[in-house]
Motif scaffolding. Structure first.
Motif, mmCIF file in Angstrom:
data_model
loop_
_atom_site.group_PDB
_atom_site.id
_atom_site.type_symbol
_atom_site.label_atom_id
_atom_site.label_comp_id
_atom_site.label_asym_id
_atom_site.label_seq_id
_atom_site.Cartn_x
_atom_site.Cartn_y
_atom_site.Cartn_z
ATOM 1 N N THR A 31 0.872 -0.760 0.027
ATOM 2 C CA THR A 31 -0.014 0.294 0.237
ATOM 3 C C THR A 31 0.748 1.336 -0.070
ATOM 4 O O THR A 31 1.995 1.300 0.482
ATOM 5 C CB THR A 31 -1.107 -0.237 1.062
ATOM 6 O OG1 THR A 31 0.259 -0.387 2.047
ATOM 7 C CG2 THR A 31 -1.942 -0.911 1.275
ATOM 8 N N ASN B 27 0.900 5.924 -0.141
ATOM 9 C CA ASN B 27 -0.586 7.141 -0.066
ATOM 10 C C ASN B 27 0.220 7.999 0.173
ATOM 11 O O ASN B 27 1.730 8.057 -0.872
ATOM 12 C CB ASN B 27 -0.935 7.081 0.933
ATOM 13 C CG ASN B 27 0.215 7.901 2.507
ATOM 14 O OD1 ASN B 27 0.876 8.039 1.990
ATOM 15 N ND2 ASN B 27 -0.173 6.875 3.799
ATOM 16 N N GLU C 32 -2.822 5.653 -4.788
ATOM 17 C CA GLU C 32 -3.886 6.472 -4.671
ATOM 18 C C GLU C 32 -3.930 7.949 -5.725
ATOM 19 O O GLU C 32 -3.497 8.565 -5.485
ATOM 20 C CB GLU C 32 -3.822 7.562 -2.673
ATOM 21 C CG GLU C 32 -4.563 7.987 -2.280
ATOM 22 C CD GLU C 32 -4.104 7.897 -0.614
ATOM 23 O OE1 GLU C 32 -3.827 7.280 -0.035
ATOM 24 O OE2 GLU C 32 -5.502 9.045 0.333
ATOM 25 N N LYS D 69 -6.616 3.244 -5.016
ATOM 26 C CA LYS D 69 -7.308 3.600 -3.734
ATOM 27 C C LYS D 69 -7.712 5.495 -3.492
ATOM 28 O O LYS D 69 -7.276 6.076 -4.267
ATOM 29 C CB LYS D 69 -5.837 3.595 -2.388
ATOM 30 C CG LYS D 69 -5.468 3.734 -1.251
ATOM 31 C CD LYS D 69 -4.455 3.841 -0.813
ATOM 32 C CE LYS D 69 -4.428 3.255 0.805
ATOM 33 N NZ LYS D 69 -3.390 3.726 1.651
ATOM 34 N N THR E 90 -10.073 4.903 1.342
ATOM 35 C CA THR E 90 -9.188 4.717 2.872
ATOM 36 C C THR E 90 -9.455 5.491 3.574
ATOM 37 O O THR E 90 -11.051 5.751 3.603
ATOM 38 C CB THR E 90 -7.748 5.151 2.053
ATOM 39 O OG1 THR E 90 -5.976 5.311 3.358
ATOM 40 C CG2 THR E 90 -7.854 6.527 0.984
#
Ligand code: G3P
Length: 218
Positions: free
Chosen positions: A26, A28, A57, A83, A107
């Protein structure tokens, strides 16, 4: 239970992927900024290193621009999971992308109500942030227990509970205790999971005794 790495550090991802414990990654915007890398290049490299879902994201706040960004990101590789934030526009984007067969990770989830919306929007993953709730003095893991229980009530909820903002080994163990599908953690936490002083001590004494036998397996 799946383990994702919550990082944009490609050397850590490569090293830990070799252990066979990494099922996905993951990222971000903060993680991308910290990596110092160009976003698309970084996601491409991670996707080539880890076959499982790699979350990338969107940064827009409105539906139309989120969709445009998602179109760029999902073309990078088959294992990209888009995301999106838990907002009206984010969930609208989620519903559209999911209906087109694209994996979506919703998220910034902090309540059961938000998690229900993510499941209804067809998210592949919902990411409750346990560490950030703990920071406020709220029990983050209680939220995981609650969401897992709620999802179990509905056969048509296919969303996996992805425990995010993991700050400790205890978070990982609690996530397993509550039946979470996935945890995403920094590389340091995955390394800490292996460690126990009695393992080290036991290994040292076995090695010493083995040396006394003068034998060799090979
Ligand atoms: O990927 C999102 C989440 O894991 C962030 O964690 O430590 O910044 O709250 P943290």
């Amino acid at each position: 239970m799946k383990f994702f790495l919550d990082t944009g550090e490609i050397n850590d991802i490569r090293e830990l992927a070799e252990t066979g414990m990494v099922d996905g990654v993951t990222t971000n915007p903060s993680i991308v900024a910290k990596s110092g890398r160009k976003f698309v290049d970084l996601i491409k490299e991670i996707c080539a290193t880890v076959p499982g879902p790699v979350s990338a994201e969107v940064t827009a706040l409105d539906y139309d621009t989120m969709m445009k960004e998602a179109d760029v990101l999902r073309k990078i590789a088959k294992n990209v999971a888009i995301k999106v934030p838990l907002t009206v526009d984010g969930l609208r984007t989620c519903k559209r992308l999911s209906s087109e067969g694209t994996m979506v990770n919703v998220t910034l989830c902090f309540t059961c109500g938000q998690a229900i919306l993510a499941a209804k929007a067809g998210a592949s993953f919902v990411s409750p942030f346990v560490g950030r709730l703990d920071d406020l003095g709220v029990d983050g893991m209680q939220l995981i227990d609650d969401i897992v229980g709620i999802y179990e009530n509905y056969d048509n909820f296919k969303t996996e509970v992805l425990v995010a903002s993991v700050r400790s080994v205890e978070h990982v163990v609690s996530a397993a205790r509550y039946g979470a599908d996935v945890i995403t953690c920094p590389p340091s936490i995955l390394r800490q999971l292996y460690a126990h002083p009695l393992t080290e001590k036991g290994l040292a004494s076995f090695a010493k005794d083995w040396e006394k036998t003068g034998q060799s397996i090979l």
